[in-house]
Enzyme design. Sequence first.
Site, mmCIF file in Angstrom:
data_model
loop_
_atom_site.group_PDB
_atom_site.id
_atom_site.type_symbol
_atom_site.label_atom_id
_atom_site.label_comp_id
_atom_site.label_asym_id
_atom_site.label_seq_id
_atom_site.Cartn_x
_atom_site.Cartn_y
_atom_site.Cartn_z
ATOM 1 N N SER A 103 30.015 -27.647 35.138
ATOM 2 C CA SER A 103 30.121 -29.036 35.607
ATOM 3 C C SER A 103 29.156 -29.283 36.754
ATOM 4 O O SER A 103 28.578 -30.366 36.862
ATOM 5 C CB SER A 103 31.552 -29.338 36.064
ATOM 6 O OG SER A 103 32.408 -29.418 34.966
ATOM 7 N N LYS A 129 35.656 -31.400 48.065
ATOM 8 C CA LYS A 129 34.551 -31.595 47.128
ATOM 9 C C LYS A 129 34.273 -33.080 46.977
ATOM 10 O O LYS A 129 35.190 -33.866 46.811
ATOM 11 C CB LYS A 129 34.913 -31.032 45.752
ATOM 12 C CG LYS A 129 34.700 -29.555 45.586
ATOM 13 C CD LYS A 129 34.904 -29.187 44.123
ATOM 14 C CE LYS A 129 34.701 -27.720 43.878
ATOM 15 N NZ LYS A 129 34.935 -27.366 42.475
#
Length: 153
Positions: free
Chosen positions: A128, A41
């Site tokens: 998020s 990520k």
Amino acid sequence: MKIALFPGSFDPVTKAHVDILKRSLPLFDKVVIGIGLNSTKAAYLTIEKRKEMLRAVFADEPKVEVQTYEGLTVEFCKKIQSNYMIRGIRTVSDFEYEKAIAQMNHALEPEIESIFIVSKPGYSSISSTIVRDIMRNNGDVKQFIPKEAFDLL
């Protein structure tokens, strides 16, 4: 001592995270917020900034500790002597995803239980990922992030 792990990327921490964690506190003697480092990520905030934000948000919670970890979450649970993993559930798709992970974790470490806490309706749309997209595009995220964390952006 009952220790729980609340794992996540917290990139950034949101009001939904805070709600789940605060609602889990009465159940445990200590809750470790585990910021997972995921090399696949692309993080928006540095790990240091995320730790700083979480510590600021939970500065008045003596039962909360913030740590980072790499690798399998169940291995980190063993390291911190936690038999419980807290996971927030916003939607049915969250439940299906988290259920699959919980079942795999249980196969790896049968003594570690996943505790699902359903988000309050007002927080179910906050993630998020969405907040990060708003931040990347210079949008106002003040309503989604705790004040203590927003002040550190």
